[in-house]
Structure formats: structure tokens, C-alpha cells
Motif scaffolding. Structure first.
Motif, PDB file in Angstrom:
ATOM      1  N   ARG A  17      16.392   4.760  13.690  1.00 43.49           N
ATOM      2  CA  ARG A  17      18.317   5.550  13.787  1.00 43.49           C
ATOM      3  C   ARG A  17      18.789   6.009  12.931  1.00 43.49           C
ATOM      4  NH1 ARG A  17      21.888   2.185  16.455  1.00 43.49           N
ATOM      5  NH2 ARG A  17      23.518   3.204  16.390  1.00 43.49           N
ATOM      6  N   VAL A  18      18.668   5.990  11.358  1.00 48.58           N
ATOM      7  CA  VAL A  18      19.448   6.868  10.579  1.00 48.58           C
ATOM      8  C   VAL A  18      19.255   7.621  10.502  1.00 48.58           C
ATOM      9  CG1 VAL A  18      18.820   6.539   7.387  1.00 48.58           C
ATOM     10  CG2 VAL A  18      19.570   4.441   8.955  1.00 48.58           C
ATOM     11  N   LEU A  19      18.029   8.481  10.862  1.00 42.44           N
ATOM     12  CA  LEU A  19      17.083   9.453  10.527  1.00 42.44           C
ATOM     13  C   LEU A  19      17.907  10.112  11.872  1.00 42.44           C
ATOM     14  CD1 LEU A  19      15.766  12.250  10.077  1.00 42.44           C
ATOM     15  CD2 LEU A  19      13.734  11.526  11.581  1.00 42.44           C
ATOM     16  N   ALA A  20      18.277   9.379  12.893  1.00 42.49           N
ATOM     17  CA  ALA A  20      18.713  10.355  14.348  1.00 42.49           C
ATOM     18  C   ALA A  20      20.513  10.771  13.887  1.00 42.49           C
ATOM     19  CB  ALA A  20      19.216   8.923  14.869  1.00 42.49           C
ATOM     20  N   ASN A 210       5.061 -14.039   1.835  1.00 43.61           N
ATOM     21  CA  ASN A 210       6.290 -14.691   1.565  1.00 43.61           C
ATOM     22  C   ASN A 210       6.802 -13.900   0.584  1.00 43.61           C
ATOM     23  OD1 ASN A 210       5.484 -16.953   2.927  1.00 43.61           O
ATOM     24  ND2 ASN A 210       3.987 -17.671   0.853  1.00 43.61           N
ATOM     25  N   THR A 211       5.798 -12.545   0.159  1.00 42.93           N
ATOM     26  CA  THR A 211       7.066 -11.592  -0.849  1.00 42.93           C
ATOM     27  C   THR A 211       7.721 -10.876   0.387  1.00 42.93           C
ATOM     28  OG1 THR A 211       5.143 -11.882  -2.540  1.00 42.93           O
ATOM     29  CG2 THR A 211       6.835  -9.907  -2.470  1.00 42.93           C
ATOM     30  N   ILE A 212       7.029 -10.815   1.152  1.00 40.23           N
ATOM     31  CA  ILE A 212       7.105  -9.949   1.687  1.00 40.23           C
ATOM     32  C   ILE A 212       8.664  -9.958   2.702  1.00 40.23           C
ATOM     33  CG2 ILE A 212       7.473  -8.186   4.205  1.00 40.23           C
ATOM     34  CD1 ILE A 212       5.500  -6.531   1.621  1.00 40.23           C
ATOM     35  N   LEU A 213       7.733 -10.890   3.052  1.00 36.50           N
ATOM     36  CA  LEU A 213       9.510 -12.069   3.628  1.00 36.50           C
ATOM     37  C   LEU A 213      10.318 -11.967   3.260  1.00 36.50           C
ATOM     38  CD1 LEU A 213       7.177 -14.311   6.920  1.00 36.50           C
ATOM     39  CD2 LEU A 213       8.654 -12.083   7.116  1.00 36.50           C
ATOM     40  N   GLY A 214      10.456 -12.711   2.040  1.00 38.15           N
ATOM     41  CA  GLY A 214      11.418 -12.816   1.396  1.00 38.15           C
ATOM     42  C   GLY A 214      12.699 -11.954   0.721  1.00 38.15           C
ATOM     43  N   TYR A 215      11.872 -10.581   0.428  1.00 41.53           N
ATOM     44  CA  TYR A 215      12.712  -9.011  -0.058  1.00 41.53           C
ATOM     45  C   TYR A 215      13.138  -8.323   0.968  1.00 41.53           C
ATOM     46  CZ  TYR A 215       9.077  -5.487   0.925  1.00 41.53           C
ATOM     47  OH  TYR A 215       8.362  -5.047   1.579  1.00 41.53           O
ATOM     48  N   SER A 216      13.286  -8.904   2.436  1.00 36.11           N
ATOM     49  CA  SER A 216      14.123  -8.146   3.485  1.00 36.11           C
ATOM     50  C   SER A 216      15.880  -7.633   2.908  1.00 36.11           C
ATOM     51  CB  SER A 216      14.387  -8.585   4.652  1.00 36.11           C
ATOM     52  OG  SER A 216      15.008  -8.531   5.189  1.00 36.11           O
ATOM     53  N   GLY A 217      16.165  -7.331   2.881  1.00 41.31           N
ATOM     54  CA  GLY A 217      17.856  -6.502   2.678  1.00 41.31           C
ATOM     55  C   GLY A 217      18.158  -6.106   1.569  1.00 41.31           C
ATOM     56  N   GLU A 218      16.404  -6.233   0.310  1.00 39.02           N
ATOM     57  CA  GLU A 218      16.496  -6.174  -1.381  1.00 39.02           C
ATOM     58  C   GLU A 218      15.997  -5.428  -1.322  1.00 39.02           C
ATOM     59  OE1 GLU A 218      16.525 -10.017  -3.273  1.00 39.02           O
ATOM     60  OE2 GLU A 218      17.872 -11.005  -2.203  1.00 39.02           O
ATOM     61  N   GLN A 219      15.293  -4.158  -0.564  1.00 37.86           N
ATOM     62  CA  GLN A 219      14.079  -3.251  -0.596  1.00 37.86           C
ATOM     63  C   GLN A 219      14.823  -2.611  -1.783  1.00 37.86           C
ATOM     64  OE1 GLN A 219      14.662  -4.539   1.783  1.00 37.86           O
ATOM     65  NE2 GLN A 219      13.191  -4.696   3.498  1.00 37.86           N
ATOM     66  N   ASP A 220      13.419  -1.469  -2.298  1.00 34.71           N
ATOM     67  CA  ASP A 220      14.513  -0.705  -3.310  1.00 34.71           C
ATOM     68  C   ASP A 220      14.909   0.863  -2.598  1.00 34.71           C
ATOM     69  OD1 ASP A 220      14.255   0.920  -6.141  1.00 34.71           O
ATOM     70  OD2 ASP A 220      12.961   1.945  -4.852  1.00 34.71           O
ATOM     71  N   GLY A 221      14.449   1.522  -1.640  1.00 37.32           N
ATOM     72  CA  GLY A 221      14.762   2.305  -0.644  1.00 37.32           C
ATOM     73  C   GLY A 221      15.787   2.417   0.295  1.00 37.32           C
ATOM     74  N   ASP A 222      16.729   4.269  -0.135  1.00 33.89           N
ATOM     75  CA  ASP A 222      18.264   4.220   0.660  1.00 33.89           C
ATOM     76  C   ASP A 222      16.989   4.540   1.512  1.00 33.89           C
ATOM     77  OD1 ASP A 222      20.181   4.936   1.580  1.00 33.89           O
ATOM     78  OD2 ASP A 222      21.265   5.235  -0.329  1.00 33.89           O
ATOM     79  N   PRO A 223      17.252   4.536   2.582  1.00 38.63           N
ATOM     80  CA  PRO A 223      17.173   5.283   4.302  1.00 38.63           C
ATOM     81  C   PRO A 223      17.706   6.101   4.965  1.00 38.63           C
ATOM     82  CG  PRO A 223      17.032   2.873   4.787  1.00 38.63           C
ATOM     83  CD  PRO A 223      18.073   2.927   3.049  1.00 38.63           C
ATOM     84  N   VAL A 224      18.772   6.431   3.984  1.00 38.79           N
ATOM     85  CA  VAL A 224      19.822   7.675   3.847  1.00 38.79           C
ATOM     86  C   VAL A 224      19.118   8.271   3.194  1.00 38.79           C
ATOM     87  CG1 VAL A 224      22.113   8.704   3.619  1.00 38.79           C
ATOM     88  CG2 VAL A 224      21.535   6.341   5.036  1.00 38.79           C
ATOM     89  N   ALA A 227      16.264   9.381   4.287  1.00 43.54           N
ATOM     90  CA  ALA A 227      16.386  10.628   6.006  1.00 43.54           C
ATOM     91  C   ALA A 227      16.541  12.290   5.114  1.00 43.54           C
ATOM     92  CB  ALA A 227      17.492  10.338   6.860  1.00 43.54           C
ATOM     93  N   GLN A 228      17.180  12.300   4.217  1.00 39.12           N
ATOM     94  CA  GLN A 228      18.203  13.396   4.062  1.00 39.12           C
ATOM     95  C   GLN A 228      16.433  14.357   3.538  1.00 39.12           C
ATOM     96  OE1 GLN A 228      20.505  13.138   1.146  1.00 39.12           O
ATOM     97  NE2 GLN A 228      22.079  12.276   2.263  1.00 39.12           N
ATOM     98  N   VAL A 229      15.765  13.900   3.712  1.00 37.52           N
ATOM     99  CA  VAL A 229      14.104  13.929   2.836  1.00 37.52           C
ATOM    100  C   VAL A 229      13.491  14.808   3.813  1.00 37.52           C
ATOM    101  CG1 VAL A 229      11.920  13.960   1.356  1.00 37.52           C
ATOM    102  CG2 VAL A 229      14.020  13.014   0.232  1.00 37.52           C
ATOM    103  N   LEU A 230      13.347  14.292   5.074  1.00 40.99           N
ATOM    104  CA  LEU A 230      12.471  13.951   6.153  1.00 40.99           C
ATOM    105  C   LEU A 230      13.387  16.022   6.912  1.00 40.99           C
ATOM    106  CD1 LEU A 230      11.479  10.782   7.550  1.00 40.99           C
ATOM    107  CD2 LEU A 230      10.491  12.648   6.209  1.00 40.99           C
TER     108      LEU A 230
END
Length: 278
Positions: A17-20, A210-224, A227-230
């Protein structure tokens, strides 16, 4: 630079979605595939005249071909294919059923294969194109509790590395994109878990789950920013075959390379003594 026509699978949310949105914002035409009819108008409204949604399931080969054909009939060509549709899966290898393995492979690997094969004849005819295979740092380095997903992305990378060699003389460029953790819904609604849980894996696979399920919404990377890199990748005259995205992904890839190099060094004098003596 002439406007490009993009074909991106899985644009209802996340990276797709962000890339589009970023591609349409700069004036490119974007075909985006979704799974539900209610998502059509929402995507078309991103940039009227530039964004066009189609219903498509990457696991349906007839539907894939019909959608690709319709997209080319509509906009005349496809300059950039982004195989983005997919989902994550958590659980130890022993916990996952063969059917669960198959379901992940069907979307993450075979789905990408089917879309790629449907688009390639058009790219070959026009003598140009970029294919972005949305893999993961997990497509290069495996992690306990992620083996099913690792398998699907390792398969995608193996196929894509060969594909890149096959289509390079035809003017088509292939890039394998390997994001680390980004703030999308990957760890939320886009991830599934093995139905079975075994106590033996509480200190390995379950810790990672449990680590993966616990950090939803707190990940390091900015999708925008990703997308600009792509966008820069598809505009480049010399795009990379592999592109880890984010510092965490780079660290994971470098750690895997160091492990492989150490393994080679440790066993070289033994493992290379396999030739006939004559």
C-alpha cells in the motif's frame, strides 16, 4: 524520466500500500491487487487517474493471467512488477503441519511465480522491466520459530537469483528486497501461527514467536522511507540483485555471511578432499 506503470500485488495494507501511494504520488500509474471488493474504491481514490485496483488472488493461476492481461490492455504495458502479496507464519518446524507449510508456500512462493510468469511475456516483448521480489531478511537468514516463513522466502530468493540471470540479456532487471522489521501490520493481522504448540520449544521457537507478536506497531523501520528507496531502485541503471532494507536487516545479513565464512574455513581442509586421486 517517463512515467512508469506498476503492477503491485497485495496493496490493501503494509509495504504494498505504501509503495503504491508513493509511486502514484510522483505521477506513475499503479495497478494494485486486492482480495475484497470493498477495497477497490479505497485504492482507486488514492490518486484518481493513477491508481487502479483489481481483484486478484495470487494462488489462482487463471485469475492471475486474466488480471495481468486486463492490466496491460488498460495501460498498455507493465514496467515494474512488485510481488508483495504474502503473509508471515510463526511456529517451530515440528509444530507446523505439512498443510500449513503448503499454504504458506502457495502464497509466498508459488503465488509470486505465477504472477512473474504472467508478466514476463509482456516485459520480454517490450525489452525492459523491473521485477521487485519482496522477500525478507528472513529469506537470507533463518531464525528459530520462523522456519516455515524462512522456507517460503528462501525458495523465492533461489528462484529469483536464477531468473535474474535468465532475463538480464532481455533487458529485464530483478531485485530481491529483504526488509527487516518495519512498522506495518506484518506482526499483526498479516501473520499466522502454527495451531499446535509443543512444550519442548518454549525456550526457542516460542520465545521468538512472542517477541514478534509483542512488537507489532513498534518496529524500527519506516515503510514510507523504504518505499522511497524502492523508487530509487527502479530508477537506477544498475539496481542491486539483493537489497536488505534497514540497519537490522543489514546486521542480519552480515551475521549470516560471517557464519558461512567461518563454517567454510573450519571445514575446508576436510570437505575439499573429495576428488579422485588420478
Amino acid at each position: 524520466m517517463a512515467d512508469k506503470v506498476w503492477f503491485i500485488t497485495g496493496v490493501s495494507s503494509g509495504f504494498g500500500r505504501v509503495l503504491a501511494e508513493e509511486a502514484a504520488r510522483r505521477g506513475d500509474k499503479v495497478i494494485g491487487t486486492v482480495r475484497q471488493h470493498r477495497q477497490l474504491e479505497e485504492f482507486n481514490a488514492i490518486s484518481p487517474g493513477n491508481s487502479f485496483a483489481y481483484i486478484m488472488d495470487v494462488t489462482n493461476p487463471d485469475g492471475v493471467k486474466a488480471t495481468v492481461d486486463a492490466a496491460v490492455k488498460h495501460l498498455g504495458q507493465i514496467d515494474v512488477l512488485v510481488n508483495n502479496a504474502g503473509f508471515g507464519f510463526l511456529g517451530a518446524v515440528e509444530e507446523a503441519t505439512v498443510q500449513e507449510f503448503r499454504e504458506v508456500m502457495e502464497t509466498n512462493f508459488f503465488g509470486a511465480v505465477q504472477v512473474t510468469q504472467a508478466v514476463l511475456p509482456y516485459m520480454r516483448e517490450q525489452g525492459s522491466g523491473n521485477i521487485l521480489q519482496m522477500s525478507s531478511a528472513a529469506g537470507f537468514r533463518s531464525t528459530q520459530g520462523f522456519g516455515v516463513y524462512n522456507a517460503s522466502k528462501f525458495a523465492l530468493e533461489g528462484m529469483s537469483e536464477a531468473l535474474a540471470q535468465e532475463v538480464a540479456p532481455l533487458g529485464i532487471k530483478v531485485s530481491i528486497i529483504e526488509p527487516g522489521p518495519f512498522r506495518t501490520n506484518f506482526a499483526g493481522s498479516s501473520i499466522k501461527c502454527a495451531k499446535k504448540e509443543l512444550p519442548a520449544y518454549e525456550k526457542t521457537a516460542h520465545v521468538f514467536k512472542n517477541t514478534i507478536l509483542g512488537y507489532s506497531g513498534e518496529q524500527d523501520g519506516d515503510p514510507v522511507k523504504a518505499a522511497q528507496v524502492l523508487l530509487q531502485v527502479v530508477d537506477s541503471d544498475n539496481p542491486p540483485l539483493r537489497l536488505p532494507l534497514g540497519s537490522i536487516a543489514y546486521e542480519a545479513v552480515r551475521k549470516k555471511l560471517a557464519q558461512v565464512e567461518q563454517n567454510l574455513s573450519d571445514w575446508e581442509n576436510i570437505a575439499t578432499k573429495t576428488s579422485f586421486n588420478d
